[in-house]
Design an enzyme around this catalytic site. Structure first.
Site, PDB file in Angstrom:
ATOM      1  N   ASP A   8       6.925  -1.015   5.946  1.00  0.00           N
ATOM      2  CA  ASP A   8       5.536  -0.976   5.486  1.00  0.00           C
ATOM      3  C   ASP A   8       5.375  -2.020   4.389  1.00  0.00           C
ATOM      4  OD1 ASP A   8       5.346   1.132   7.202  1.00  0.00           O
ATOM      5  OD2 ASP A   8       4.744   2.614   5.707  1.00  0.00           O
ATOM      6  N   ASP A 129      -3.740   8.456  13.997  1.00  0.00           N
ATOM      7  CA  ASP A 129      -3.283   9.156  12.801  1.00  0.00           C
ATOM      8  C   ASP A 129      -4.134  10.407  12.638  1.00  0.00           C
ATOM      9  OD1 ASP A 129      -1.734   6.862  12.442  1.00  0.00           O
ATOM     10  OD2 ASP A 129      -3.273   5.906  11.209  1.00  0.00           O
TER      11      ASP A 129
END
Length: 245
Positions: A8, A129
């Site tokens: 990330d 998500d």
């Protein structure tokens, strides 16, 4: 099922967030390309990259770091975060990214997914998500009234390579993935599902392998491999043993 390490990116650095909150970040490396090479050396077949700044801004923000990772690696990469149009998809694929992940734009504009799949077959992944089963968008800042399963069903027949399903409540919390929600999603669609969020021990990999037949093709792990809770090479060996049984 394969184990997929995650990188990330925030401000050019390799970080992990808790529950998607930008203010709750831990920096693990100032050199994401070097970190990517570590995961490749441990046997990873696929690297999952997220442009966190891009996810919140709605446009690419870590191109330099992403390009450095792609140039350093021999393995395939998949990238999400801030990908909202065909031009961005084309630019990233041209850079050498293997697959792009469309998240927020997939919920708001399913036609983009359809068009991208037509133009770049086998290279488009949808990121879903969810918070309590409901889809969250815009870097998880906004929760919609759409269920993850209902959204996923919209992409049947488009040619989507996979759906990355993240349970936000589990992400970065080291509490184990939401096996039931992941399995329910995989059983509801024909598109392969990649589980993300909460993988914290080899036992979690085993639990996902137990429901692999539902249509789960991979498990993304981040914090656990950075903290040492999981040794990536062991997790990969575990799934390879399972595949040969």
């Amino acid at each position: 099922m394969i184990v997929i390490p995650a990188i990330d990116l925030k401000e050019g650095k390799c970080v992990r967030l808790e529950q998607g909150l930008m203010e709750r970040d831990t920096v693990y490396s100032d050199d994401p390309a070097a970190q990517a090479l570590v995961w490749e050396a441990k046997g990873a077949e696929l690297l999952h990259i997220v442009d966190l700044d891009g996810a919140f801004a709605g446009e690419p923000k870590n191109r330099g770091a992403i390009e450095a990772i792609v140039k350093a690696l021999k393995i395939t990469t998949q990238l999400g975060g801030g990908i909202r149009d065909l031009a961005t998809i084309e630019a990233y694929l041209g850079m050498g990214i293997g697959r792009v992940i469309i998240g927020t734009a997939a919920q708001r504009n399913p036609e983009l997914v359809q068009e991208a799949c037509r133009k770049f077959p086998g290279r488009i992944v949808v990121g879903i998500d969810a918070k309590n089963g409901m889809v969250a968008v815009q870097g998880w800042a906004e929760v919609t009234g759409v269920t993850a399963i209902d959204l996923a069903k919209k992409f049947e027949g488009f040619g989507v390579a996979a759906i990355v399903y993240t349970d936000i409540s589990r992400d970065g919390m080291m509490k184990g993935p939401n096996i039931e929600a992941t399995r329910n999603l995989a059983e509801a669609i024909t598109i392969p599902v990649i589980a993300s969020g909460g993988v914290s021990a080899l036992r979690d990999i085993e639990n996902l392998m137990a429901v692999e037949a539902a249509g789960i093709s991979g498990a993304i792990t981040g914090k656990a491999i950075y903290s040492g809770a999981i040794e990536l090479s062991e997790a990969i060996a575990l799934t390879r043993r399972g595949a040969s049984c």
